[in-house]
Design a protein around this motif. Structure first.
Motif, PDB file in Angstrom:
ATOM      1  N   MET A  52     -19.282 -12.985  13.386  1.00 11.52           N
ATOM      2  CA  MET A  52     -18.438 -11.821  13.658  1.00 11.52           C
ATOM      3  C   MET A  52     -17.825 -11.912  15.056  1.00 11.52           C
ATOM      4  N   GLY A  53     -18.629 -12.281  16.035  1.00 13.89           N
ATOM      5  CA  GLY A  53     -18.111 -12.405  17.401  1.00 13.89           C
ATOM      6  C   GLY A  53     -17.050 -13.480  17.511  1.00 13.89           C
ATOM      7  N   ALA A  54     -17.236 -14.594  16.787  1.00 14.73           N
ATOM      8  CA  ALA A  54     -16.252 -15.673  16.821  1.00 14.73           C
ATOM      9  C   ALA A  54     -14.919 -15.214  16.250  1.00 14.73           C
ATOM     10  N   VAL A  55     -14.981 -14.451  15.142  1.00 15.29           N
ATOM     11  CA  VAL A  55     -13.744 -13.928  14.547  1.00 15.29           C
ATOM     12  C   VAL A  55     -13.048 -12.981  15.522  1.00 15.29           C
ATOM     13  N   MET A  56     -13.822 -12.184  16.245  1.00 11.43           N
ATOM     14  CA  MET A  56     -13.235 -11.278  17.246  1.00 11.43           C
ATOM     15  C   MET A  56     -12.520 -12.044  18.355  1.00 11.43           C
ATOM     16  N   LEU A  57     -12.929 -13.308  18.557  1.00 10.54           N
ATOM     17  CA  LEU A  57     -12.292 -14.159  19.575  1.00 10.54           C
ATOM     18  C   LEU A  57     -11.171 -15.016  18.996  1.00 10.54           C
ATOM     19  N   GLY A  58     -10.808 -14.759  17.725  1.00 11.94           N
ATOM     20  CA  GLY A  58      -9.671 -15.448  17.139  1.00 11.94           C
ATOM     21  C   GLY A  58     -10.004 -16.670  16.308  1.00 11.94           C
ATOM     22  N   LYS A  59     -11.296 -16.951  16.117  1.00  7.80           N
ATOM     23  CA  LYS A  59     -11.686 -18.113  15.317  1.00  7.80           C
ATOM     24  C   LYS A  59     -11.735 -17.731  13.836  1.00  7.80           C
TER      25      LYS A  59
END
Length: 397
Positions: A383-390
């Motif tokens: 989830m955190g990675a998606v929030m960073l655009g991944k």
């Protein structure tokens, strides 16, 4: 006067009341449940008689088609008496929801003669799959099949090779009891009553219609929607199943809190004769735990309110919400483990006796924390990675 079916809200209240009425019996059977490494047969029958397995089952086969909030409320109430029994109820009854996604022929195979027939599972991708005419040859060994002793069918996971060399297709295979063996390996610290044994299949033929693609569950394009078109069956499988293996911890924690409050109110230290109720750390443990339980239940209900509203409107769920809801489910058991640990330590040496329910709940919740669906670090990192655009790396949402 002719009998009428109760309205959903009335039925929900009745089901929860029935679950709460079972708590004393569930507590009384907890030791037998642990000793025999399976939920007592009387408990399964009690669940059948109370209609718990019907909550998410299609109306076509006598089910209630109620919302998930009702189901998890019942599961949490059951867990106040016995977490192992609630775990098995959660996992096995959710399969009645999943079978509704299968081809109508598969549903008839299981429920045609007896709509009360139960299904076990192990979703580990362990199947050795060979495509053949009309279906697949399947072999393998799967672990952690909770409640399998009480079930006549099993959902077993596997990867189907892509003939063009692409990524394999994850499928769930529906296999009858006549085609699998149970290997009794379940000898664990906690959740012993779940009887989560190994299942072994040796070269069984599975018709194609008795398999279900994970991609269809993710996209709400399952073949069963042709006959079960209620919004309930348009929810993502990843959102439904994970709550079945996290919500029992909330109920078990509530049961432990009730016990601990009664115990702490009367206990006097054997060393300094101080009352436990006068210990400020104890009062904080009680209030923190009560608040956390309320927050976790509120979040669960809010999330499924949103999921059901989207399904009813035919709206697509956005990725961000799915990731949030998935991570919130995964966090539940870790939160419960931290809180039960505080209670366990505060109870002193009295808490370590086997005839005290607090110790059993302490171990059961910590064991529930090990389920892969409750790995909050994995869901949180994604989830955190998606929030960073991944890109999103989790399809089980």
């Amino acid at each position: 006067m002719p009998q009428t079916n109760p309205a959903p809200t009335d039925l929900t209240a009745q089901l929860i009341d029935r679950a709460r009425a079972m708590i004393p019996a569930l507590r009384a059977r907890a030791t037998i449940c642990e000793t025999e490494c399976k939920v007592h047969a009387d408990t399964i029958q009690d669940f059948q008689d109370a209609g718990f397995f019907k909550i998410l089952q299609p109306k076509r086969y006598g089910g209630y088609e109620l919302d998930p909030q009702t189901f998890y409320a019942v599961q949490m109430a059951v867990a106040e008496g016995c977490m192992s029994s609630a775990w098995v109820l959660g996992v096995v009854a959710v399969h009645n929801w999943q079978l509704a996604l299968f081809d109508a022929r598969a549903q008839e195979d299981v429920w045609g003669a007896d709509p009360a027939t139960l299904i076990a599972s192990s979703y580990m991708p362990r199947a050795q799959v060979t495509p053949v005419e009309g279906g697949y040859r399947v072999s393998g060994r799967w672990g952690y099949s909770s409640g399998v002793d009480h079930c006549e069918w099993a959902f077993l996971g596997g990867l189907v090779p892509d003939p063009e060399g692409g990524a394999p297709d994850y499928r769930t295979f529906l296999i009858p009891r006549s085609d699998f063996e149970i290997d009794y390996v379940w000898n664990t610290l906690g959740l012993r009553g779940t009887g989560s044994q190994d299942v072994v299949v040796k070269d069984a033929f599975v018709p194609a219609y008795r398999s279900h693609r994970s991609k269809d569950g993710f996209a709400a394009t399952s073949p069963g929607l042709k006959v079960n078109d209620a919004p309930l069956y348009k929810l993502p499988f990843g959102q439904i199943f994970v709550r079945a293996v996290s919500s029992s911890s909330i109920g078990a924690l509530q049961g432990a809190l009730n016990d601990f409050a009664g115990y702490a109110g009367n206990r006097v230290s054997n060393n300094d004769f101080a009352k436990l109720a006068d210990d400020p750390d104890v009062t904080i443990i009680l209030s923190d735990t009560a608040c956390a339980i309320d927050e976790m239940k509120t979040t669960l209900n809010r999330n499924f309110d949103a999921l059901m509203a989207a399904a009813q409107a035919g709206a697509e769920l956005n990725l961000e919400d799915r990731l949030l809801y998935r991570h919130q489910s995964a966090q539940v058991v870790d939160r419960c483990a931290q809180l039960i640990t505080r209670m366990f330590y505060a109870s002193g040496a009295d808490g370590i006796y086997l005839d005290r329910p607090l110790g059993r709940t302490f171990v059961d919740i910590h064991c529930g924390r090990t389920h892969v669906a409750n790995s909050f670090a994995k869901t949180g990192r994604n989830m955190g990675a998606v929030m960073l655009g991944k890109p999103n790396a989790d399809t089980f949402i």
